[in-house]
Scaffold this motif. Structure first.
Motif, PDB file in Angstrom:
ATOM      1  N   SER A 131      87.199  47.529  54.388  1.00 30.14           N
ATOM      2  CA  SER A 131      86.692  46.177  54.622  1.00 30.14           C
ATOM      3  C   SER A 131      87.730  45.339  55.366  1.00 30.14           C
ATOM      4  CB  SER A 131      86.355  45.511  53.289  1.00 30.14           C
ATOM      5  OG  SER A 131      85.908  44.192  53.491  1.00 30.14           O
TER       6      SER A 131
ATOM      7  N   ASP B 266      71.063  48.249  58.338  1.00 31.61           N
ATOM      8  CA  ASP B 266      71.922  47.682  57.300  1.00 31.61           C
ATOM      9  C   ASP B 266      73.346  47.532  57.815  1.00 31.61           C
ATOM     10  OD1 ASP B 266      70.012  47.336  55.390  1.00 31.61           O
ATOM     11  OD2 ASP B 266      70.307  49.292  54.439  1.00 31.61           O
ATOM     12  N   TYR B 267      73.773  48.493  58.596  1.00 33.06           N
ATOM     13  CA  TYR B 267      75.129  48.433  59.166  1.00 33.06           C
ATOM     14  C   TYR B 267      75.170  47.535  60.398  1.00 33.06           C
ATOM     15  CZ  TYR B 267      75.928  52.407  56.097  1.00 33.06           C
ATOM     16  OH  TYR B 267      76.034  53.213  55.004  1.00 33.06           O
TER      17      TYR B 267
ATOM     18  N   GLU C 157      73.505  39.096  54.579  1.00 31.45           N
ATOM     19  CA  GLU C 157      74.909  39.272  54.944  1.00 31.45           C
ATOM     20  C   GLU C 157      75.605  37.930  55.182  1.00 31.45           C
ATOM     21  OE1 GLU C 157      76.904  41.847  55.120  1.00 31.45           O
ATOM     22  OE2 GLU C 157      75.418  43.347  54.559  1.00 31.45           O
TER      23      GLU C 157
ATOM     24  N   LYS D 127      75.370  43.939  59.314  1.00 32.20           N
ATOM     25  CA  LYS D 127      76.718  43.703  58.797  1.00 32.20           C
ATOM     26  C   LYS D 127      77.697  43.522  59.951  1.00 32.20           C
ATOM     27  CE  LYS D 127      80.366  45.767  55.948  1.00 32.20           C
ATOM     28  NZ  LYS D 127      80.771  46.941  55.128  1.00 32.20           N
TER      29      LYS D 127
END
Length: 857
Positions: A498, A197-198, A235, A201
């Motif tokens: 972010s 998931d990371y 993403e 991203k």
């Protein structure tokens, strides 16, 4: 509830224990005859599963006879290093007094062959033991508390499902599939590598950073590839980045399908390809890719293969050089390198994996192993070399460091379990675990809560069993030996705010084709400074090519129509955005200058040493018979010849330019004149033995000095005229190589320069001719032979000098001239004096007049 779970686990354990019994009935169950790679007893037992081989041959499963075992091929030294890291960590923990005091860890390590089926068999072997006969019946908690494994996500999914009924924790060091974060599906799974998931991203942010808006995706046919693609597409929503194609490499490799994928990649306008795959299925795919000679693609590698040593060979660089991707953060493992060097066939003679390691690293089989091998025998005591990077690369361990952290996570969890305070335990009625009968699910509770620091990094797990998300950004660059090296060019920290997660060192990146400019993967991107716009014929104005400015020209703004030329003393920088002063190049005291200086000094010292030997033995026949005065003159002039070479090194000035050529010409003229005088004396000495010949009275010491002085004077006159009319001077040459200013000495007058060389050549030719006439004169020591050979070498060197001097660029022109001076000087020194010094120092019994005249008995 716990009693029910324990009974269920016990029944399943017995079921696995008797799997082989079922094979006699069905004849289709694979053999469970795995042998552990390494094992050791301890108070607490943990398992390890590693892909020690990256390929396998499946047996024939036709259900008519008992199938043979799976044959694992392709030994992987890197994975073997992971297994040894686990072994090292366990031994290190067992020696510590502050961690698990009075208790020890044991381990069993098995090979999964990088395949789900063999990974399943390895998991069963870890649970049962090497074979069924050695597996005890379970009367309480099983001896195995946790497993370090597996590498691939597909294998980890299989192993985790096998372990789930027994509630045995599985800590993965290399499985990143986001699907494994599902606690409902995989309740006992932990990992010390971030979830995909990371990763997806991070890849999406990377694509946006470089404005790659047109990309392709290639994935493997497994959960890892499927979930990674789904995560990436999610993403990329709303980012303006489009996926040009999605292709899948079959799990059972199909070359025809692979060629179809390669065809799509080569003809697509998307020059950036994101690959979610493991090295197992990617290896044959890349071989076919290279056979098709497809280049110009920017690969974005997932962490599953971005640090794979399988692709570090020099043959991969033209196709994979410039690859960029996110890899596992590196750490430090104290003593790992030293530990690896202790593993050899002598220490582990019966371990087949160590024998395979030796075969992979050295192409030989240890004579002490006693195993049949097609490889030649070796001693088993070889020292591991630096070039075995797949095995000895411990400078920045990544996956090995994950294994290291996983073992320490288990150790710290057990340490916390052991030091549980009675009445304050986490289990029912605030009880603690029974140290003599620890259940895996009890250890899992402490794993979920564990937090410790290792190598300055905090290690813990969230509620999904995932670790802190952080990656290194890795770029594949050419190494000194032409191989691929993994270079850190940034990092991704998922814990940051972010927009601040990704940090890139763009200047340190090398792009495909060994370029320093980022590859563009859009229809038409804006031309950055250093490029100009070139409209494509027949296409809209928005579709144009960005052409880099020619060398010596720049553009310092975006979308320039044309490039501006730099002035004469300036040149464009590597980016073509700025005119910078040209580099001034001359023969300085760099590596080449220092070597030439050292050779010149050694030559001068050697000549002075010969002078000292002749001076000390000046009354011996070999010195006297060879005209000692002329010999001393020759040695002194040769010393000056060696030293004049030093005038050619360093930044040219007006004085050094005039001095270097004149000093060189005069000293060589003096040297050749002395040799000419000696040649005349030798020729006259033997001619004078004829009756009525009194030529020697015309070649006495005075006449010899006059000859030497006269011949040298002619050169001196030429040099004087040269310096008066058109002397040498420093010259800034900007025409030969436009990007540099070559600072050298112009000879001023080419005629004078070649006259100087021509006069030296004339003296050498006359000397050679006279010595050649006297080459057959009697005596054991005919000086004319040595003079003939020395002149032959001298002329050969200077004849070869002419084309080399004319064709050599920049500072190499000066270096060629120095080399000619030194080579000819050494030739004269050794040809004229080596044999004499040898007789004087080594064969003194031959240093007699009778021997030299050829009259000894």
């Amino acid at each position: 509830m716990q009693a029910l779970l324990s009974m269920t686990a016990l029944l399943l354990w017995h079921l696995l224990h008797h799997l082989s019994a079922l094979s006699s009935a069905s004849k289709c169950i694979l053999q469970n005859d795995f042998e552990p790679g390494f094992m050791a007893d301890g108070d607490f037992l943990i398992g390890g599963i590693f892909p020690l081989h990256y390929n396998q041959e499946m047996p024939d499963l036709n259900c008519t006879y008992k199938p043979g075992p799976v044959q694992c091929n392709g030994f992987d030294p890197r994975s073997f290093r992971w297994a040894l890291t686990m072994k090292l960590a366990v031994e290190e923990i067992n020696k510590r007094a502050d961690l698990l005091p009075n208790y020890t860890l044991g381990y069993k390590i098995f090979d999964s062959c990088a395949y789900p089926l063999t990974g399943q068999r390895a998991a069963v072997a870890v649970l049962n033991g090497p074979n069924e006969k050695e597996s005890p019946m379970c009367l309480g908690a099983g001896p195995l508390l946790a497993i370090i494994g597996e590498s691939g996500s597909a294998q980890s999914i299989v192993v985790s499902r096998i372990l789930q009924p027994f509630r045995i924790p599985l800590i993965s060091y290399f499985s990143s599939c986001a699907c494994l974060s599902n606690r409902r599906e995989y309740p006992t799974f932990f990992r010390v590598i971030p979830s995909d998931d990371y990763q997806v991203k991070a890849i999406a942010i990377l694509l946006m950073h470089f404005n790659w808006t047109w990309v392709g995706v290639v994935r493997g046919d497994h959960e890892y590839g499927r979930f990674a693609l789904q995560g990436l597409l999610k993403e990329l929503e709303g980012t303006g980045i489009c996926v040009a194609y999605q292709e899948m490499i079959p799990l059972l490799y199909d070359r025809k399908r692979a060629l179809e994928i390669i065809h799509v990649m080569s003809y697509s306008t998307a020059r950036v390809v994101v690959v979610f795959s493991a090295e197992g299925e990617l290896t044959p795919f890349l071989r076919d890719y290279m056979e098709q000679n497809v280049t110009g693609i920017q690969w974005i590698a997932s962490e599953a293969w971005v640090t794979s040593s399988v692709f570090t060979g020099s043959e991969y660089y033209p196709f994979l050089g410039g690859t960029i991707g996110f890899g596992i953060r590196q750490g430090q493992i104290p003593g790992l390198r030293e530990y690896l060097t202790t593993v050899n066939p002598e220490r582990y003679p019966s371990n087949t994996l160590v024998q395979e390691l030796w075969g992979a690293l050295y192409g030989c089989s240890s004579s002490s192993s006693g195993l049949n091998s097609h490889l030649p025998s070796c001693t088993g005591q070889e020292t591991l070399k630096e070039q075995h990077s797949a095995y000895m690369n411990t400078s920045s361990p990544r996956i090995s460091y994950n294994v290291y952290k996983g073992v320490y996570a288990i150790a710290h969890s057990l340490h916390n379990l052991i030091h549980c305070s009675h009445g304050k335990g986490p289990f029912s009625n605030f009880t603690c675990a029974d140290i003599q009968n620890v259940y895996p699910w009890q250890l899992q509770h402490y794993l979920q809560e564990v937090s410790f620091t290792i190598s300055g990094e905090t290690v813990n797990f969230d509620m999904k069993g995932d670790s802190i998300p952080s990656y290194d950004l890795i770029n594949w660059q050419r190494g000194s030996a032409g191989n691929i090296e993994f270079v850190n060019v940034g990092m991704f920290d998922g814990a940051q705010e972010s927009g601040q997660e990704l940090v890139i060192q763009e200047k340190g990146i090398m792009w495909p084709g060994h370029q320093t400019e980022v590859l563009v993967s859009v229809c038409s991107n804006s031309c950055s400074p250093g490029f100009r716009k070139a409209v494509r014929r027949g296409q809209p104005l928005c579709c144009f090519d960005c052409v880099p400015c020619d060398s010596g020209k720049i553009s310092n703004r975006t979308d320039s129509i044309d490039c501006m030329a730099c002035s004469e003393d300036y040149w464009s920088n590597a980016d073509g955005t700025l005119c910078i002063p040209k580099v001034v190049e001359f023969l300085s005291y760099d590596a080449m200058g220092l070597i030439l200086t050292m050779i010149a000094v050694v030559g001068a010292c050697l000549t002075l040493a010969v002078f000292a030997v002749f001076l000390y033995h000046r009354n011996t026949p070999i010195v006297r018979i060879n005209n000692s005065e002329l010999s001393f003159f020759i040695l002194l002039s040769l010393t000056l010849c060696f030293l004049c070479a030093l005038l050619f090194i360093g930044e040219p000035t007006s004085w050094s330019c005039m001095l270097r050529h004149t000093a060189f010409s005069i000293t060589f003229s003096l040297c050749i004149s002395c040799i000419l005088g000696k040649t005349l004396v030798v020729l006259a000495a033997f001619t004078a033995t004829r009756p009525g010949n009194n030529i020697m009275k015309w070649l006495g010491p005075t006449q010899q000095r006059i000859i030497i002085f006269s011949c040298t004077l002619v050169q001196l006159v030429i040099c004087t005229a040269w310096l008066i009319v058109s002397p040498p001077f420093p010259n800034r040459n900007t025409k030969y190589q436009q990007s540099k200013i070559i600072l050298d000495c112009s000879v001023g007058s080419d005629l004078a320069f070649w006259c100087v060389l021509g006069y030296i050549g004339l003296l050498a030719c006359v000397c050679f001719f006279l010595a050649f006439l006297a080459r057959k004169l009697p005596g054991n020591f005919n000086e004319a032979k040595y003079i003939t050979f020395s002149m032959l070498i001298f002329c050969a060197v200077w004849l070869a000098f002419i084309p080399a001097y004319v064709s050599s660029p920049g500072k190499f022109t000066t270096a060629v001239e120095i080399f000619a001076i030194l080579a000819s000087s050494f030739g004269l020194l050794f040809c004229l004096f080596a044999s004499k010094v040898y007789i004087i120092l080594v064969k003194p019994e031959k240093n007699t007049k009778q021997h030299l005249m050829g009259k000894d008995k």
